[in-house]
Design a protein around this motif. Sequence first.
Motif, short mmCIF file in Angstrom:
data_model
loop_
_atom_site.label_atom_id
_atom_site.label_comp_id
_atom_site.label_asym_id
_atom_site.label_seq_id
_atom_site.Cartn_x
_atom_site.Cartn_y
_atom_site.Cartn_z
N VAL A 2 0.82 -1.22 0.00
CA VAL A 2 0.00 0.00 0.00
C VAL A 2 0.85 1.27 0.00
O VAL A 2 0.35 2.34 -0.34
N ALA A 3 2.14 1.17 0.37
CA ALA A 3 2.98 2.37 0.40
C ALA A 3 4.46 1.98 0.39
O ALA A 3 4.83 0.90 0.86
N VAL A 4 5.27 2.87 -0.16
CA VAL A 4 6.73 2.71 -0.16
C VAL A 4 7.35 4.03 0.24
O VAL A 4 6.99 5.08 -0.28
N HIS A 46 16.84 13.02 1.03
CA HIS A 46 15.45 13.46 0.91
C HIS A 46 14.54 12.24 0.89
O HIS A 46 14.87 11.23 0.27
N TYR A 47 13.40 12.34 1.55
CA TYR A 47 12.43 11.25 1.59
C TYR A 47 11.22 11.56 0.70
O TYR A 47 10.73 12.69 0.70
N THR A 48 10.77 10.57 -0.03
CA THR A 48 9.52 10.68 -0.78
C THR A 48 8.71 9.41 -0.53
O THR A 48 9.24 8.40 -0.05
N THR A 49 7.44 9.46 -0.88
CA THR A 49 6.56 8.31 -0.64
C THR A 49 5.70 8.04 -1.87
O THR A 49 5.21 8.97 -2.52
N TYR A 50 5.53 6.76 -2.17
CA TYR A 50 4.52 6.31 -3.11
C TYR A 50 3.44 5.61 -2.28
O TYR A 50 3.77 4.71 -1.50
N ALA A 51 2.18 5.99 -2.47
CA ALA A 51 1.10 5.40 -1.68
C ALA A 51 -0.10 5.14 -2.58
O ALA A 51 -0.36 5.89 -3.52
N ARG A 52 -0.80 4.06 -2.28
CA ARG A 52 -1.98 3.69 -3.07
C ARG A 52 -3.25 4.19 -2.40
O ARG A 52 -3.48 3.93 -1.22
N ASN A 53 -4.07 4.89 -3.17
CA ASN A 53 -5.34 5.39 -2.65
C ASN A 53 -6.31 4.22 -2.50
O ASN A 53 -6.53 3.46 -3.45
N VAL A 54 -6.90 4.07 -1.34
CA VAL A 54 -7.75 2.93 -1.06
C VAL A 54 -9.07 2.99 -1.84
O VAL A 54 -9.71 1.96 -2.09
N GLU A 55 -9.48 4.21 -2.25
CA GLU A 55 -10.75 4.36 -2.95
C GLU A 55 -10.63 4.01 -4.44
O GLU A 55 -11.36 3.16 -4.96
N ASN A 56 -9.69 4.68 -5.15
CA ASN A 56 -9.56 4.43 -6.59
C ASN A 56 -8.44 3.47 -6.95
O ASN A 56 -8.23 3.17 -8.12
N ARG A 57 -7.68 3.02 -5.93
CA ARG A 57 -6.61 2.03 -6.09
C ARG A 57 -5.49 2.51 -7.03
O ARG A 57 -4.74 1.72 -7.58
N ARG A 58 -5.37 3.82 -7.19
CA ARG A 58 -4.28 4.39 -7.99
C ARG A 58 -3.14 4.80 -7.08
O ARG A 58 -3.33 5.11 -5.90
N TRP A 59 -1.91 4.81 -7.65
CA TRP A 59 -0.71 5.16 -6.90
C TRP A 59 -0.39 6.64 -7.06
O TRP A 59 -0.53 7.20 -8.15
N TYR A 60 0.06 7.26 -5.96
CA TYR A 60 0.39 8.68 -5.96
C TYR A 60 1.77 8.88 -5.35
O TYR A 60 2.19 8.14 -4.46
N SER A 61 2.48 9.88 -5.85
CA SER A 61 3.78 10.24 -5.30
C SER A 61 3.60 11.41 -4.35
O SER A 61 2.98 12.42 -4.70
#
Length: 299
Positions: free
Chosen positions: A271-273, A284-299
């Motif tokens: 669900v997240a990285v 620097h830290y960044t995150t990729y996370a999956r939206n539980v509603e539309n199941r799309r990944w966001y940075s």
Amino acid sequence: ARTIGTLIHSFIEQYRPQLSSTRIRPVRIAENEIKDEYSDYTRLNDTTRHELAFIELPEKTFDKSYVKVVFLNRQTYEPFRAPIYTIRPTYDYYESDLSDQMNCIQNHIQSKTGAPSSACHLYSINHMDQAKYLNVNATQENNQLLFMKHINFELDSKWIEKYTSRYKIDRSSSKPSLTSLLADFFHEEPLNGDYYCSQCCDLKPAKEKADLVLPLPRVLIIQLKRFTYDPYSNTKIDIYIDFPLRDLDLSHYIIEKNGQKMNSPIYYDLVAVSNHTGSLISGHYTTYARNVENRRWYS
């Protein structure tokens, strides 16, 4: 779905901000050959796993064209490394137009293998797959080169093993994965020295092993040890680790109350990285996370 174009954009943004996307050619490489060329609109789901590669193209002007250089074993004609691209004039073509680039390539091969110049052979290949010896130091105009499809850089086989052992170019070998790291983490290993055994009242060699026990958490956090440390150096490990997006099975590492291994799988979905760029000192830290509603990944 994500496309190769969005992946190229993310790569440039994070690693090479000054690089133009037009200088990246996405391809499928297998056994050191380009099997397919992808467009920016190709969906990542439609690419072949572990064979997607980006080739950085040299910077060129409008009156120049790219020409591929293929590296072959002179005896077997099998490629010993992935191809690269050089630049040639589109019109008024002299063999010497390639001299600086090809001499640079040959010097690299010779410096890494110790091969003499006589072990390196250059040929221009036309669209009918006819080969012609290529003398990059010649000064006369050669319009036949306008029809050149690619260049063969052939190396005598006795020198190729030295090159391939130094550069593990063939990407078909197994790569580190989260599954292999977990198997290694939960592997039984001996401890240094002897330990007192309360059963036999004596010093005995000991072993250590970690296991998971039920119930497992609903959310599992796995942290990769991305550094090596000793009194003389501290280095960040940047090796790519493959991991599944779905169905990470942890049942192999679970011990039930009776000491038996589990038979039924227990799956986790990603669900997240959390990513870190930089060194051990700063970054620097960044995150990729999956939206539980539309199941799309966001940075």
